[in-house]
Design an enzyme around this catalytic site. Structure first.
Site, PDB file in Angstrom:
ATOM      1  N   LYS A  83      56.291  50.719  36.670  1.00 56.15           N
ATOM      2  CA  LYS A  83      57.173  51.481  37.562  1.00 56.15           C
ATOM      3  C   LYS A  83      56.398  52.079  38.739  1.00 56.15           C
ATOM      4  O   LYS A  83      56.823  51.986  39.886  1.00 56.15           O
ATOM      5  CB  LYS A  83      57.895  52.581  36.777  1.00 56.15           C
ATOM      6  CG  LYS A  83      58.863  52.042  35.714  1.00 56.15           C
ATOM      7  CD  LYS A  83      59.625  53.145  35.009  1.00 56.15           C
ATOM      8  CE  LYS A  83      58.784  53.859  33.973  1.00 56.15           C
ATOM      9  NZ  LYS A  83      58.446  53.019  32.814  1.00 56.15           N
ATOM     10  N   THR A  84      55.250  52.672  38.445  1.00 56.41           N
ATOM     11  CA  THR A  84      54.421  53.251  39.507  1.00 56.41           C
ATOM     12  C   THR A  84      53.885  52.154  40.427  1.00 56.41           C
ATOM     13  O   THR A  84      53.876  52.309  41.650  1.00 56.41           O
ATOM     14  CB  THR A  84      53.244  54.035  38.901  1.00 56.41           C
ATOM     15  OG1 THR A  84      53.750  55.017  37.990  1.00 56.41           O
ATOM     16  CG2 THR A  84      52.435  54.730  39.990  1.00 56.41           C
ATOM     17  N   ASP A 128      57.180  60.708  39.057  1.00 55.39           N
ATOM     18  CA  ASP A 128      57.116  60.105  37.728  1.00 55.39           C
ATOM     19  C   ASP A 128      57.714  61.056  36.689  1.00 55.39           C
ATOM     20  O   ASP A 128      57.672  62.276  36.854  1.00 55.39           O
ATOM     21  CB  ASP A 128      55.668  59.786  37.372  1.00 55.39           C
ATOM     22  CG  ASP A 128      55.551  58.772  36.249  1.00 55.39           C
ATOM     23  OD1 ASP A 128      56.579  58.147  35.905  1.00 55.39           O
ATOM     24  OD2 ASP A 128      54.444  58.605  35.707  1.00 55.39           O
ATOM     25  N   THR A 177      61.230  57.310  31.519  1.00 57.12           N
ATOM     26  CA  THR A 177      61.340  56.549  30.277  1.00 57.12           C
ATOM     27  C   THR A 177      62.614  56.913  29.527  1.00 57.12           C
ATOM     28  O   THR A 177      62.935  56.309  28.517  1.00 57.12           O
ATOM     29  CB  THR A 177      60.122  56.826  29.373  1.00 57.12           C
ATOM     30  OG1 THR A 177      59.996  58.243  29.180  1.00 57.12           O
ATOM     31  CG2 THR A 177      58.845  56.312  30.021  1.00 57.12           C
ATOM     32  N   ARG A 236      50.425  47.177  30.758  1.00 62.03           N
ATOM     33  CA  ARG A 236      49.372  48.194  30.650  1.00 62.03           C
ATOM     34  C   ARG A 236      48.514  47.953  29.409  1.00 62.03           C
ATOM     35  O   ARG A 236      47.291  48.074  29.454  1.00 62.03           O
ATOM     36  CB  ARG A 236      50.004  49.589  30.595  1.00 62.03           C
ATOM     37  CG  ARG A 236      48.962  50.717  30.512  1.00 62.03           C
ATOM     38  CD  ARG A 236      49.643  52.071  30.438  1.00 62.03           C
ATOM     39  NE  ARG A 236      50.360  52.358  31.662  1.00 62.03           N
ATOM     40  CZ  ARG A 236      51.288  53.305  31.770  1.00 62.03           C
ATOM     41  NH1 ARG A 236      51.616  54.022  30.710  1.00 62.03           N
ATOM     42  NH2 ARG A 236      51.894  53.516  32.920  1.00 62.03           N
TER      43      ARG A 236
END
Length: 355
Positions: A83-84, A128, A177, A236
């Protein structure tokens, strides 16, 4: 009470840093450089999320033709899916700067006001874990997102006056999330809302190969697929495993990551063929051995494992649910027949008749 001078503080910090190499500035800088070096900067290098990328390309092209900022965007989904990174790609494609922060850091009204006042026309503000915004910060965002203005008050009691301060047009990108934890008024102010999906093995193998190439790690196709298959559908995790397997290959092999080396390294890390680690297996084993496969409450599971309820819900459960090994029922959590099979347990007769 003794007062330590600035020179003494510097000396103490120096000694602590020498004793704990991991806290050295160069170590921290290395971690940042690693994260930044592997982050894609364009849609061409951003792997996965194909449908989302196509939609965003159209929206970005339309915004450029209109010479207007992009609509506010909300990305939601499990952690580690990019997302980032996606926010950074959007900023790069729009040709604008991006300011990155997180909701827990915006504790006081002046924090969010300061960031909004510092924005320039067309810039992107990325927040975030936006579902963790406090109520005051959220209400400050409402007019900023809708009318590009800040509503502020001056004076006291009967002399209170309301001022509306205009802001340059900007794009807010929120990541969370837990989309359900966002309030309705905040969620409705986003023009574009998308969920990021887990990656399949082929996409993750591409991620692994790309990361290995950036880090100058020698890896073959089977080695990449082996790591991808144990990465829980999350880039990740895949990137983290590449580094760990590369360390093993350097010490125990010739430095090249092959299928055999990857399997041995991941076995040492207690990550099995389905990507489950020791905690995942302990959770499933606990429900089978102690509670006959469930149902059992999440608080009971957390207490038995010595873990926090939120850690289980946010870290372990999503993948176990997505992979079909764990089930949520009104009475609690239950393991599925697939979990019995994966852990080499005999499926009870009751579950055999149910499924």
């Amino acid at each position: 009470m003794s007062i330590i001078s600035d020179d003494s503080n510097i000396e103490v910090k120096k000694k602590i840093t020498e004793k704990n190499p991991i806290t050295k500035p160069e170590s921290i800088e290395y971690d940042k450089n690693f994260e930044n070096s592997i982050r894609p900067k364009s849609f061409e290098t951003y792997i996965g999320q194909s449908a989302l990328k196509e939609t965003l390309k159209i929206s970005i092209e339309a915004a450029k033709k209109r010479e207007l900022p992009l609509d506010h965007l909300l990305f939601y989904g499990p952690p580690g899916l990019g997302k980032t990174t996606l926010a950074g790609v959007i900023a790069e494609q729009m040709g604008v700067d991006i300011k990155i922060t997180s909701a827990p850091a915006l504790e006081r009204p002046r924090d969010i006001i300061g960031i909004l006042m510092s924005l320039k026309g067309g810039e992107i503000l990325f927040i975030d874990e936006i579902h963790r915004l406090n109520k005051i910060a959220e209400e400050i965002l409402y007019p900023a997102m809708e009318d590009f203005s800040l509503d502020m008050t001056t004076g006291k009691s009967q002399t209170v006056k309301t001022l509306r301060i205009p802001l340059p047009k900007f794009t807010l990108i929120g990541a969370t999330t837990k989309a359900g934890a966002l309030s309705g008024p905040l969620r409705d102010r986003f023009g574009i809302i998308h969920r990021l999906e887990f990656y399949n093995q082929e996409e993750l193998a591409q991620v692994v190969t790309r990361t290995a190439g950036i880090l100058n790690i020698d890896i073959d196709e089977k080695g990449a697929y082996t790591i991808a298959g144990r990465s829980r559908g999350t880039p990740r995790i895949a990137n983290r495993l590449v580094k760990r397997v590369a360390d093993y290959a350097l010490v125990k092999g010739d430095g090249k990551i092959t299928e055999d080396i990857a399997n041995k390294a991941l076995d040492v890390l207690n990550i099995d063929n389905s990507g489950l680690d020791s905690t995942d297996r302990s959770l499933l084993t606990l429900i089978i051995d102690k509670y006959n496969g469930g149902p059992v409450g999440i608080e009971t599971i957390a207490a038995a494992l010595g873990e926090d309820v939120r850690t289980i819900e946010d870290v372990y459960e999503p993948y176990l649910l997505q992979s079909g090994l764990l089930q949520r029922t009104p009475r609690g959590r239950m393991v599925s027949p697939a979990a019995y099979k994966h852990l080499n347990y005999k499926i009870p007769n009751e579950q055999q008749t149910l499924f």
